[in-house]
Write a protein that holds these residues in place. Structure first.
Motif, PDB file in Angstrom:
ATOM      1  N   VAL A 163       0.839  -1.200   0.000  1.00  0.00           N
ATOM      2  CA  VAL A 163       0.000   0.000   0.000  1.00  0.00           C
ATOM      3  C   VAL A 163       0.872   1.247   0.000  1.00  0.00           C
ATOM      4  N   LEU A 164       1.905   1.256   0.835  1.00  0.00           N
ATOM      5  CA  LEU A 164       2.769   2.425   0.927  1.00  0.00           C
ATOM      6  C   LEU A 164       3.508   2.685  -0.381  1.00  0.00           C
ATOM      7  N   ASN A 165       4.048   1.653  -0.961  1.00  0.00           N
ATOM      8  CA  ASN A 165       4.796   1.837  -2.208  1.00  0.00           C
ATOM      9  C   ASN A 165       3.892   2.295  -3.334  1.00  0.00           C
ATOM     10  N   SER A 166       2.693   1.729  -3.382  1.00  0.00           N
ATOM     11  CA  SER A 166       1.737   2.135  -4.413  1.00  0.00           C
ATOM     12  C   SER A 166       1.284   3.576  -4.198  1.00  0.00           C
ATOM     13  N   ALA A 167       0.942   3.901  -2.954  1.00  0.00           N
ATOM     14  CA  ALA A 167       0.409   5.226  -2.651  1.00  0.00           C
ATOM     15  C   ALA A 167       1.430   6.323  -2.909  1.00  0.00           C
ATOM     16  N   PHE A 168       2.696   6.056  -2.601  1.00  0.00           N
ATOM     17  CA  PHE A 168       3.717   7.096  -2.698  1.00  0.00           C
ATOM     18  C   PHE A 168       4.489   7.068  -4.011  1.00  0.00           C
ATOM     19  N   ALA A 169       4.132   6.187  -4.919  1.00  0.00           N
ATOM     20  CA  ALA A 169       4.898   6.038  -6.162  1.00  0.00           C
ATOM     21  C   ALA A 169       4.982   7.341  -6.952  1.00  0.00           C
ATOM     22  N   ASN A 170       3.905   8.119  -6.953  1.00  0.00           N
ATOM     23  CA  ASN A 170       3.881   9.351  -7.738  1.00  0.00           C
ATOM     24  C   ASN A 170       3.680  10.593  -6.874  1.00  0.00           C
ATOM     25  N   VAL A 171       3.962  10.470  -5.580  1.00  0.00           N
ATOM     26  CA  VAL A 171       3.786  11.600  -4.672  1.00  0.00           C
ATOM     27  C   VAL A 171       4.975  12.552  -4.786  1.00  0.00           C
ATOM     28  N   THR A 172       4.667  13.827  -4.949  1.00  0.00           N
ATOM     29  CA  THR A 172       5.688  14.866  -4.973  1.00  0.00           C
ATOM     30  C   THR A 172       5.226  16.029  -4.096  1.00  0.00           C
ATOM     31  N   TYR A 173       6.171  16.855  -3.701  1.00  0.00           N
ATOM     32  CA  TYR A 173       5.838  18.065  -2.950  1.00  0.00           C
ATOM     33  C   TYR A 173       5.024  18.986  -3.851  1.00  0.00           C
ATOM     34  N   SER A 174       3.934  19.541  -3.312  1.00  0.00           N
ATOM     35  CA  SER A 174       3.016  20.337  -4.118  1.00  0.00           C
ATOM     36  C   SER A 174       3.061  21.814  -3.736  1.00  0.00           C
ATOM     37  N   PRO A 175       3.819  22.626  -4.466  1.00  0.00           N
ATOM     38  CA  PRO A 175       3.811  24.078  -4.201  1.00  0.00           C
ATOM     39  C   PRO A 175       2.422  24.687  -4.351  1.00  0.00           C
ATOM     40  N   ALA A 176       1.615  24.159  -5.286  1.00  0.00           N
ATOM     41  CA  ALA A 176       0.269  24.698  -5.481  1.00  0.00           C
ATOM     42  C   ALA A 176      -0.587  24.515  -4.229  1.00  0.00           C
ATOM     43  N   THR A 177      -0.405  23.395  -3.561  1.00  0.00           N
ATOM     44  CA  THR A 177      -1.142  23.148  -2.325  1.00  0.00           C
ATOM     45  C   THR A 177      -0.718  24.134  -1.242  1.00  0.00           C
ATOM     46  N   ILE A 178       0.565  24.380  -1.117  1.00  0.00           N
ATOM     47  CA  ILE A 178       1.052  25.329  -0.114  1.00  0.00           C
ATOM     48  C   ILE A 178       0.549  26.731  -0.421  1.00  0.00           C
ATOM     49  N   ARG A 179       0.578  27.114  -1.695  1.00  0.00           N
ATOM     50  CA  ARG A 179       0.061  28.442  -2.060  1.00  0.00           C
ATOM     51  C   ARG A 179      -1.413  28.569  -1.701  1.00  0.00           C
ATOM     52  N   ALA A 180      -2.185  27.525  -1.973  1.00  0.00           N
ATOM     53  CA  ALA A 180      -3.615  27.558  -1.637  1.00  0.00           C
ATOM     54  C   ALA A 180      -3.820  27.620  -0.132  1.00  0.00           C
ATOM     55  N   ASP A 181      -3.008  26.882   0.607  1.00  0.00           N
ATOM     56  CA  ASP A 181      -3.150  26.846   2.058  1.00  0.00           C
ATOM     57  C   ASP A 181      -2.813  28.196   2.680  1.00  0.00           C
ATOM     58  N   ARG A 182      -1.863  28.900   2.090  1.00  0.00           N
ATOM     59  CA  ARG A 182      -1.439  30.196   2.635  1.00  0.00           C
ATOM     60  C   ARG A 182      -2.263  31.357   2.077  1.00  0.00           C
ATOM     61  N   GLY A 183      -3.019  31.105   1.025  1.00  0.00           N
ATOM     62  CA  GLY A 183      -3.653  32.209   0.310  1.00  0.00           C
ATOM     63  C   GLY A 183      -5.160  32.243   0.368  1.00  0.00           C
ATOM     64  N   GLN A 184      -5.766  31.786   1.451  1.00  0.00           N
ATOM     65  CA  GLN A 184      -7.223  31.755   1.558  1.00  0.00           C
ATOM     66  C   GLN A 184      -7.753  33.122   1.998  1.00  0.00           C
ATOM     67  N   LYS A 185      -7.483  34.119   1.161  1.00  0.00           N
ATOM     68  CA  LYS A 185      -7.799  35.501   1.516  1.00  0.00           C
ATOM     69  C   LYS A 185      -9.294  35.789   1.507  1.00  0.00           C
ATOM     70  N   SER A 186     -10.048  35.009   0.733  1.00  0.00           N
ATOM     71  CA  SER A 186     -11.478  35.307   0.643  1.00  0.00           C
ATOM     72  C   SER A 186     -12.181  35.131   1.984  1.00  0.00           C
ATOM     73  N   PHE A 187     -11.611  34.317   2.867  1.00  0.00           N
ATOM     74  CA  PHE A 187     -12.231  34.095   4.165  1.00  0.00           C
ATOM     75  C   PHE A 187     -12.093  35.312   5.090  1.00  0.00           C
ATOM     76  N   LYS A 188     -11.284  36.283   4.671  1.00  0.00           N
ATOM     77  CA  LYS A 188     -11.111  37.495   5.465  1.00  0.00           C
ATOM     78  C   LYS A 188     -11.994  38.635   4.960  1.00  0.00           C
ATOM     79  N   LEU A 189     -12.770  38.370   3.914  1.00  0.00           N
ATOM     80  CA  LEU A 189     -13.656  39.382   3.363  1.00  0.00           C
ATOM     81  C   LEU A 189     -14.891  39.580   4.238  1.00  0.00           C
ATOM     82  N   SER A 190     -15.582  40.689   4.033  1.00  0.00           N
ATOM     83  CA  SER A 190     -16.878  40.874   4.680  1.00  0.00           C
ATOM     84  C   SER A 190     -17.877  39.906   4.065  1.00  0.00           C
ATOM     85  N   PHE A 191     -19.028  39.749   4.704  1.00  0.00           N
ATOM     86  CA  PHE A 191     -20.051  38.843   4.182  1.00  0.00           C
ATOM     87  C   PHE A 191     -20.457  39.255   2.763  1.00  0.00           C
TER      88      PHE A 191
END
Length: 273
Positions: free
Chosen positions: A56-84
Motif C-alpha cells: 500500500v505504501l509503495n503504491s500510494a507514494f509512487a507518484n507523490v511529490t511536494y506540491s507548491p500549489a497546495t502550499i500556495r492555496a493553504d497560505r492564500g485563503q484571503k477570501s475568508f477574510k472578506l466581509s459577508f
C-alpha cells in the motif's frame, strides 16, 4: 478518480488501521520542499510500524511529490477574510441561490429521500454543493495524495493532515481511492469536497448501487454531506441560521465564519425562508 466498490460495510477499519497510531517517532515536518523526500522515507517507516502494508505504501507514494500549489492555496485563503457582502460577491452567492433553486426542483425526489433519512433539508446541501464545486462542475486538478502528503509534511497543521494521510492510505488499501486521483488543493475528494477522514467516517451510498462514489454520484455526495451534518449534531426540523440549533453543525464543515454565514444564508434562500 473513483471511490468505487467502497461498500458501506467497508467503512469498518481493518485491523491495521484500527489500532492506535504510534507517533512517538513521527517524521520531522518542514516548511520548504528541501526535506520532503526524507520526510516521505521517515513517514513510510513510521506507517509500516503502525501496520500499513509495504504494498500500500509503495503504491500510494509512487507518484507523490511536494506540491507548491497546495502550499500556495493553504497560505492564500484571503477570501475568508472578506466581509459577508464581499464574500458573497466573490464566490457568486446569488448565482448559487438562483441555480440551487432549480437544482432543488429538478432533484426533488432525491432531496426528499435525503431529508427523510438524515433530517437535513435541501438548502444547506445545495449551498455547500454549489459553493464547493459549482454543483459538481469543477472538482479540482491537484494530485490528491501529493496534496495530503505535502500538508502532512508542512509544519503548520502537520498532525491534522497526518491523520488525513492515514485515512487516505486506508482508502487506497480498500481500493476506494486511486493512487492517481486528482481533486482540490488540500486533498478534498468529490462533489462536496470531503477530506479523506470524512470519507471514511461519513461516506454513504446514496443511490443504492452498493458502493460509495463521491466523485461521479451526486446522490452519494449529497447523502454523505447530510450524514456529516447529522454526525456533527444536526437536529431534524431545527433551524440552521446563526444562533439556531443547527448552525453549529455548519460550523464543523468549514472553520471560516464568513463561509458558515454564507452557507446558512444561501441555504435559507434556496429553501424559501
Amino acid at each position: 478518480m473513483r471511490l468505487a466498490n467502497f461498500l458501506t460495510t467497508a467503512c469498518l477499519v481493518t485491523a491495521a488501521f484500527a489500532g492506535a497510531i504510534n507517533t512517538a517517532n513521527a517524521a520531522q515536518c518542514g516548511n520548504t520542499s528541501a526535506g520532503f523526500a526524507s520526510w516521505v522515507d521517515e513517514f513510510k517507516a513510521e506507517a509500516a510500524g503502525n501496520g500499513i502494508s509495504p504494498g500500500v505504501l509503495n503504491s500510494a507514494f509512487a507518484n507523490v511529490t511536494y506540491s507548491p500549489a497546495t502550499i500556495r492555496a493553504d497560505r492564500g485563503q484571503k477570501s475568508f477574510k472578506l466581509s459577508f457582502e464581499q464574500f458573497m460577491q466573490k464566490r457568486g452567492g446569488n448565482a448559487i441561490i438562483s441555480r440551487g433553486k432549480g437544482m432543488k426542483k429538478n432533484n426533488a425526489a432525491l432531496f426528499s429521500k435525503i431529508e427523510q433519512r438524515y433530517g437535513v433539508p435541501a438548502g444547506p446541501l445545495l449551498a455547500i454543493w454549489g459553493m464547493e464545486t459549482g454543483f459538481g462542475g469543477f472538482l479540482g486538478n491537484e494530485h490528491t495524495l501529493s496534496a495530503v502528503a505535502t500538508l502532512a509534511y508542512d509544519c503548520r497543521r502537520s498532525d491534522y493532515f497526518t491523520d488525513q494521510l492515514y485515512a487516505a492510505l486506508q482508502l487506497v488499501a480498500n481500493n476506494s481511492l486511486s493512487t492517481s486521483a486528482r481533486g482540490a488543493a488540500h486533498g478534498e475528494i468529490g462533489q462536496t469536497q470531503f477530506l479523506p477522514r470524512n470519507v471514511v467516517k461519513f461516506g454513504v451510498d446514496g443511490d443504492g448501487d452498493r458502493r460509495i462514489d463521491l466523485v461521479h454520484s451526486k446522490a452519494d455526495a449529497l447523502a454523505s454531506t447530510a450524514n456529516f451534518l447529522r454526525g456533527n449534531g444536526w437536529q431534524a426540523g431545527a433551524g440552521y441560521q446563526p444562533g439556531e440549533p443547527n448552525f453549529g453543525a455548519l460550523t464543523q464543515w468549514n472553520a471560516a465564519t464568513v463561509y458558515q454565514k454564507a452557507i446558512a444564508h444561501i441555504g435559507a434562500r434556496i429553501d424559501g425562508e
